[in-house]
Design a protein around this motif. Structure first.
Motif, PDB file in Angstrom:
ATOM      1  N   ILE A  95      30.359  -4.088 -33.424  1.00 57.47           N
ATOM      2  CA  ILE A  95      29.190  -3.637 -34.198  1.00 57.47           C
ATOM      3  C   ILE A  95      29.043  -4.558 -35.406  1.00 57.47           C
TER       4      ILE A  95
ATOM      5  N   GLU B 136      30.242   6.145 -32.208  1.00 60.37           N
ATOM      6  CA  GLU B 136      29.646   6.967 -31.141  1.00 60.37           C
ATOM      7  C   GLU B 136      28.216   6.546 -30.831  1.00 60.37           C
ATOM      8  N   VAL B 137      27.417   6.415 -31.894  1.00 62.24           N
ATOM      9  CA  VAL B 137      25.996   6.096 -31.709  1.00 62.24           C
ATOM     10  C   VAL B 137      25.819   4.707 -31.090  1.00 62.24           C
ATOM     11  N   PHE B 138      26.647   3.764 -31.550  1.00 59.75           N
ATOM     12  CA  PHE B 138      26.523   2.406 -31.012  1.00 59.75           C
ATOM     13  C   PHE B 138      27.212   2.287 -29.654  1.00 59.75           C
ATOM     14  N   ASP B 139      28.136   3.214 -29.386  1.00 62.00           N
ATOM     15  CA  ASP B 139      28.726   3.384 -28.056  1.00 62.00           C
ATOM     16  C   ASP B 139      29.028   2.055 -27.372  1.00 62.00           C
ATOM     17  N   VAL B 140      29.854   1.244 -28.001  1.00 58.20           N
ATOM     18  CA  VAL B 140      30.143  -0.064 -27.396  1.00 58.20           C
ATOM     19  C   VAL B 140      31.620  -0.219 -27.043  1.00 58.20           C
TER      20      VAL B 140
END
Lengths: 127, 386
Positions: free
Chosen positions: B321, B382-386
């Motif tokens: 990120i 979590e939101v970027f889930d990478v």
């Protein structure tokens, strides 16, 4: 800022590929944050018939490049050259903070540089 | 403590390394001075001017005590950057001399001395990091031994949080008859500094990083050196006598304070330095916060920059990120952390990254701030889930 639409383009960027024989191609970097993009265009009769991009960077720059290419496919070179930063910011659809505007505009900047080069001209001025 | 900082009700502030929030008492001291004792200093014969001069010079005494120095060795500057520029323009460095800095240095030290080297055609040597991310002291000793006209570096890194062994560096430099000048911008807010014990020739810090105002900083230059340095800027206040043909200059420190100085800011700085001196116990507790934050960070997919032992700040990258996304996302969660190169591009280049995130601490931070920050970072992952 990280709305669903933007995150979808970031996680699943459209046209994230390398083209075989592009007529226009350009690599640009945003030195302040290290975002890098290479944009490619297949052009026939001054119409953009295929697009591709590779690169790395923040969610804003990647998602914006993806949204831009989706928009550019099928347009004429002159249409793209006429696009303004306001058009691009509208396309992104979420308000960007001052520090992030450059990330959002990197794609359009690169596309314009590529297409000016294709037309044998140089893009004047900054983004 | 937090009641001294009303802004902290609205944000979890973890960017004190960039600038510290101001306690009410500092702002009140500044306002009280401006409303009752303000006039230009060192000029008027009236009582108000006398009172203003007393405060201004009183701050010089407080700053001297703060650093374990003498009043005559203290110059007021705009901040650390101006102090480093002053030194780079006045130190006796000539063609062929060896100027040494480190890859850790903030641009405010790095660039003035890089430019000095280019101006006078001196050699410019940049010390590297060792494998553990701390300054490579073996390389330092080796390079200093080859000759060192001046070593300019930081006391406390604003990225890795490493406290450099300045005392050791000073010994090596002085063996070569060189000068050592130190950027104390971070250290002044976290360490008890004694310039005589460190054995440095010059030491600079900024008011705004020690809970004081912007626009004023402190530069210590040891007595023997300060009397030999030429002026940096010309104008009022710094002269002895001016005739049409020539000008002679005042003795230090006035020689280095051309023009009307930051007078109201000096009143604020006095209170800020007292504030720091009175809260050494809380400042010591920041060490626990750094340790706690580092422990909690390690449970996330992060790479922490620099050595394990840190003071004041922790810089890191979150896997996959971009640091700008991390900081922006955290801002949307009400947490202010830094993203970027933190004015240390050579350091980030050497690490092969364009930017990093940094959390840094002040007297007002507590464990809850760290918890809020870690929760926000978890959500970001979590939101970027990478």
């Amino acid at each position: 800022m990280y709305k669903e639409h933007l995150m979808d383009h970031y996680k699943h960027p459209r046209h994230n590929k390398t083209l075989e024989n592009p007529q226009a191609e350009r690599y640009e970097k945003n030195p302040s944050c290290g975002d890098e993009l290479t944009l490619q265009f297949t052009i026939s009769d001054d119409d953009i018939i295929d697009v591709g991009f590779t690169g790395q960077g923040c969610a804003i720059s990647i998602a914006a490049a993806s949204m831009l290419l989706e928009e550019l496919l099928g347009k004429s070179v002159d249409d793209v050259l006429a696009m303004t930063r306001e058009d691009m910011l509208e396309l992104i659809g979420v308000p960007l903070t001052t520090m992030r505007v450059k990330c959002g505009l990197l794609g359009l900047h690169t596309a314009k540089k590529a297409l000016y080069q294709y037309k044998g001209k140089t893009l004047q001025g900054e983004w | 403590m937090k009641e001294q900082f009303p802004v902290l009700e609205t944000v979890t502030y973890l960017d004190t390394a960039a600038t510290a929030q101001k306690p009410l008492r500092v702002l009140q001291a500044q306002t009280a001075f401006a409303l009752t004792r303000y006039a230009n200093v060192h000029r008027g014969l009236y009582q108000l001017a006398e009172a203003a001069t007393k405060t201004y010079e009183g701050t010089r005494q407080v700053a001297a005590s703060f650093l374990g120095a003498e009043k005559k060795e203290i110059v007021f500057t705009k901040g650390t950057t101006e102090a480093m520029n002053l030194l780079a323009h006045t130190l006796p460095i000539k063609k062929g001399d060896r100027i040494i800095t480190t890859v850790l240095d903030h641009h405010s030290t790095f660039v003035p001395f890089q430019q000095l080297a280019q101006r006078v055609k001196a050699e410019f040597i940049v010390l590297p990091l060792a494998k553990d991310g701390s300054l490579d002291m073996k390389a330092a000793q080796k390079e200093i031994k080859k000759g060192c006209a001046v070593l300019a570096t930081t006391h406390l890194s604003n990225v890795t949080g490493e406290v450099l062994d300045v005392k050791q560096l000073a010994e090596w430099v002085h063996k070569q008859k060189g000068l050592i000048v130190i950027d104390g911008a971070q250290a002044a807010a976290h360490l008890k500094v004694n310039v005589k014990e460190l054995g440095v020739d010059a030491y600079a810090f900024s008011g705004h990083k020690v809970y004081g105002p912007t626009g004023i900083g402190v530069l210590y230059i040891q007595e023997k050196l300060i009397t030999t340095l030429p002026p940096y800027q010309f104008g009022g206040e710094m002269i002895d006598q001016v005739t049409i043909k020539k000008t002679t200059f005042a003795n230090p420190p006035a020689r280095f304070e051309a023009g009307t100085p930051p007078i109201i800011e000096a009143a604020g700085l006095m209170e800020a330095l007292r504030f720091v001196a009175e809260h050494r116990d809380l400042i010591a507790k920041e060490e626990d916060l750094v340790e706690y934050a580092q422990k909690r960070l390690k449970a996330l997919p992060v790479t922490i920059i620099g050595p394990e032992n840190k003071t004041g700040c922790i810089s890191f990258t979150l896997e996959k990120i971009h640091p700008h996304d991390v900081a922006q996302f955290l801002d949307e969660q009400g947490v202010a952390i830094r993203a970027g190169h933190h004015c240390t591009q050579p350091l980030h280049d050497s690490l092969g990254i364009p930017a990093s995130n940094r959390i840094s601490f002040g007297v007002y931070n507590d464990k809850e701030d760290i918890d809020v920050c870690i929760d926000a970072l978890k959500k970001c992952v979590e939101v970027f889930d990478v």
